[in-house]
Design a protein around this motif. Sequence first.
Motif, short mmCIF file in Angstrom:
data_model
loop_
_atom_site.label_atom_id
_atom_site.label_comp_id
_atom_site.label_asym_id
_atom_site.label_seq_id
_atom_site.Cartn_x
_atom_site.Cartn_y
_atom_site.Cartn_z
N SER A 41 32.23 14.09 34.13
CA SER A 41 32.00 14.68 35.24
C SER A 41 30.79 15.03 35.49
CB SER A 41 33.04 15.70 35.22
OG SER A 41 32.46 16.88 34.40
N LEU A 42 30.35 15.28 36.58
CA LEU A 42 29.14 15.71 37.08
C LEU A 42 28.69 16.94 36.40
CD1 LEU A 42 26.37 14.94 38.51
CD2 LEU A 42 27.15 15.86 40.69
N PRO A 43 29.57 18.05 36.57
CA PRO A 43 29.44 19.25 35.69
C PRO A 43 29.22 19.16 34.09
CG PRO A 43 31.03 19.74 37.21
CD PRO A 43 30.79 18.16 37.09
N LEU A 44 29.94 18.18 33.52
CA LEU A 44 29.60 18.01 32.23
C LEU A 44 28.18 17.13 31.86
CD1 LEU A 44 30.39 18.03 29.33
CD2 LEU A 44 32.08 16.22 29.45
N ALA A 45 28.08 16.42 32.82
CA ALA A 45 26.47 15.49 32.61
C ALA A 45 25.42 16.48 32.76
CB ALA A 45 26.60 14.54 33.76
N PHE A 46 25.64 17.50 33.67
CA PHE A 46 24.63 18.45 33.79
C PHE A 46 24.53 19.55 32.55
CE2 PHE A 46 24.27 17.92 38.36
CZ PHE A 46 22.89 17.84 38.44
N LYS A 47 25.70 19.86 32.21
CA LYS A 47 25.67 20.52 30.64
C LYS A 47 24.99 19.82 29.49
CE LYS A 47 29.30 23.76 29.21
NZ LYS A 47 30.60 24.18 29.14
N ILE A 48 25.37 18.43 29.49
CA ILE A 48 24.90 17.87 28.34
C ILE A 48 23.40 17.52 28.54
CG2 ILE A 48 24.70 15.28 27.51
CD1 ILE A 48 27.60 14.85 28.12
N ALA A 49 22.90 17.36 29.87
CA ALA A 49 21.45 17.42 30.00
C ALA A 49 20.61 18.62 29.77
CB ALA A 49 21.13 16.95 31.40
N HIS A 50 21.43 19.80 30.05
CA HIS A 50 20.63 21.26 29.88
C HIS A 50 20.76 21.29 28.37
CE1 HIS A 50 20.80 25.53 29.55
NE2 HIS A 50 20.11 25.34 30.54
N TYR A 51 21.67 20.95 27.69
CA TYR A 51 21.98 21.08 26.13
C TYR A 51 20.72 20.52 25.44
CZ TYR A 51 23.46 21.29 21.40
OH TYR A 51 23.46 21.75 20.09
N PHE A 52 20.37 19.12 25.73
CA PHE A 52 19.19 18.44 25.20
C PHE A 52 17.95 18.56 25.99
CE2 PHE A 52 22.98 15.98 23.81
CZ PHE A 52 22.91 16.01 22.43
N LYS A 53 18.02 19.50 26.83
CA LYS A 53 16.56 19.97 27.80
C LYS A 53 16.06 18.50 28.08
CE LYS A 53 16.04 24.18 25.38
NZ LYS A 53 16.62 24.17 24.18
N LEU A 54 17.12 17.84 28.87
CA LEU A 54 16.21 16.27 29.38
C LEU A 54 17.00 16.22 30.98
CD1 LEU A 54 17.04 14.12 26.43
CD2 LEU A 54 14.59 14.96 27.26
N PRO A 55 16.31 15.47 31.55
CA PRO A 55 16.82 14.95 32.85
C PRO A 55 18.15 14.19 32.60
CG PRO A 55 14.55 14.61 32.84
CD PRO A 55 15.19 14.76 31.59
N ILE A 56 18.88 14.20 33.50
CA ILE A 56 20.39 13.49 33.18
C ILE A 56 19.93 11.97 33.32
CG2 ILE A 56 22.22 12.68 34.54
CD1 ILE A 56 22.85 15.43 35.70
N GLU A 57 19.01 11.38 34.09
CA GLU A 57 18.50 10.24 34.15
C GLU A 57 17.98 9.75 32.58
OE1 GLU A 57 17.33 12.56 36.29
OE2 GLU A 57 18.18 11.92 38.22
N GLN A 58 17.60 10.37 31.93
CA GLN A 58 17.23 9.84 30.49
C GLN A 58 18.14 9.95 29.61
OE1 GLN A 58 13.97 13.03 29.62
NE2 GLN A 58 12.46 11.14 29.94
N ILE A 59 19.52 10.39 30.06
CA ILE A 59 20.47 10.48 29.03
C ILE A 59 21.64 9.12 29.48
CG2 ILE A 59 22.65 11.66 27.92
CD1 ILE A 59 20.75 14.09 28.48
N PHE A 60 21.80 9.22 30.89
CA PHE A 60 22.74 8.40 31.61
C PHE A 60 21.98 7.32 32.53
CE2 PHE A 60 24.90 12.43 30.42
CZ PHE A 60 25.96 12.06 29.72
#
Length: 62
Positions: A41-60
């Motif tokens: 979900s978008l909230p989980l994607a943001f949580k993952i990005a925040h955890y790794f301190k990266l923009p969402i676009e660098q993960i997904f």
Amino acid sequence: MKNTLPQLRAEMGLSQADLAAALGVSRQTVNSIEKEKYDPSLPLAFKIAHYFKLPIEQIFSE
């Protein structure tokens, strides 16, 4: 959706269970995301990005 979650997790020396606990989801959820069987979900994607301190676009990506 393609993702770099397995590589990011490995770089930090985390197991799927470790990451799942940090994110408040099940290990199966992390596994499904990594195997591209489940799009977070978008909230989980943001949580993952925040955890790794990266923009969402660098993960997904599409």
